[in-house]
Design an enzyme around this catalytic site. Structure first.
Site: not given
Ligand code: AMP
Ligand code: TRP
Length: 333
Positions: A114, A198, A201
């Site tokens: 990041k 990956k 967002k």
């Molecule tokens: P975040 O939006 O970064 O807060 O992520 C929320 C949840 O989604 C966390 O448990 C992340 O590990 C999961 N997550 C985010 N991106 C991915 C992805 N590409 N594949 C699987 N899990 C994800």
């Protein structure tokens, strides 16, 4: 015995299929089991580790709650709240930042990704982000933390912090050591444009992800344009290792439908991707469209969403303020 579940999602907009299959789908299953106590936190303090527009942030907090509910989390059976409203999180994060070691944080790969090349310009919050995450988890004596694969390292750090605190202050078992709950297969959903990256967002191209608010036509279009390789559909599992885009699309299909990889490969072996993509689009539309419709409906019910948060905050605050009081006693305040 029931589990104490805690997880967090950042309100940074554009919740996508990776969030759903990697985390939220699992939240729903855990929440459906009446034995479990579940807490789902909208981690707005984590969100501001990178710049946020205040107005958008406020909307995204509500949108995250709407996504939880639309995906099937029952607000009556779980605590849903936003982190900034329970001050124990910030406070515990500070105290635990005195337990965590620089050497441990320096190993965190998510910070490196990041922060990018210019680490000097990254916020201190971005660097100490995993300590706040540890505070979130430990304040509630959580036993299990459902997350996507990218959070595994942060959870290991949380366990190290808990153990060191317990040792340093000679308070065996004060902080419970939480277990990660990570899907066995396809715990990392990849970008539709690059099978080695990956799904995220923050990726510039919207074609790289399926958003949970996408309309039917958008989903079909994105799958049509999703990257594949020039070969026909694989005919055995071993091929997948060398074909990341095929692996990702088949994995998404398997996660959505519950069909085994072997069966999918057998059914589509040697066929064109276009035929598989039609099936995949249909499975996605069936799953995502009802969620997307419900999110949009709930976004018009601001009072309802705010009520869920305010009730959740009260319950979370009850638990967290008791724990922080004990932390004060232990450290000598
Ligand atoms: P975040 O939006 O970064 O807060 O992520 C929320 C949840 O989604 C966390 O448990 C992340 O590990 C999961 N997550 C985010 N991106 C991915 C992805 N590409 N594949 C699987 N899990 C994800
Ligand atoms: N860091 C997590 C992410 O980006 C979100 C998060 C914050 C979290 N606090 C947490 C996840 C506590 C699980 C438990 O996805």
């Amino acid at each position: 015995m029931g589990k104490k579940i805690f997880s967090g999602v950042q309100p940074t907009g554009n919740l996508h299929l990776g969030n759903y299959l990697g985390a939220i789908k699992n939240f729903v299953e855990l929440n459906n089991d009446n034995e479990n106590d579940c807490i789902f936190c909208v981690v707005d303090l984590h969100a501001i580790t990178i710049n946020q527009d205040p107005k958008e942030l406020r909307n995204n907090i509500r949108e995250t709650v709407a996504t939880f509910i639309a995906s099937g989390i029952d607000a009556e059976k779980s605590i849903i709240f936003n982190q900034s409203q329970v001050s124990a999180h910030s406070e515990a994060a500070w105290i635990l930042s005195c337990t965590a070691r620089m050497g441990w944080l320096n190993r965190m790969t998510q910070f490196k990704e990041k922060a990018g090349k210019d680490k000097e310009k990254a916020s201190i919050g971005l660097y100490s982000y995993p300590v706040l995450m540890a505070a979130d988890i430990l304040l509630y004596d959580s036993t299990h933390v459902p997350v996507g694969d990218d959070q595994k390292q942060h959870l290991e750090l949380c366990r190290d912090i808990a153990q060191k605190f317990n040792n340093d202050f000679n308070v065996n078992d004060f902080f419970k050591i939480p277990e990660p709950l990570i899907q066995k297969e396809f715990s990392r959903i990849m970008s539709l444009k690059d099978g080695l990256k990956k799904m995220s967002k923050s990726e510039l191209s919207d074609l790289s992800r399926i958003n949970l608010t996408d309309e039917k036509d958008q989903i079909i279009n994105k799958i049509k344009k999703a990257k594949t390789d020039p070969l026909p559909m694989p005919s055995n599992i071993d091929e997948l290792e060398k074909r990341p885009e095929a692996k990702n699309l088949i994995g998404i299909y398997s996660s959505l439908t519950g069909l085994k990889l072997e069966k999918i490969i057998k059914d589509f072996s040697g066929k064109n991707f276009s035929e598989f993509k039609e099936n995949l689009s249909q499975a996605l539309v069936d799953k995502i469209n009802p969620i997307s419709v419900e999110i949009k409906k709930l976004l018009n019910e601001k009072n309802y969403l705010d009520k869920i948060l305010s009730e959740g905050c009260k319950k979370a605050n009850d638990i967290a303020s008791r724990k922080i009081k004990k932390i004060h006693e232990i450290v000598g305040f």
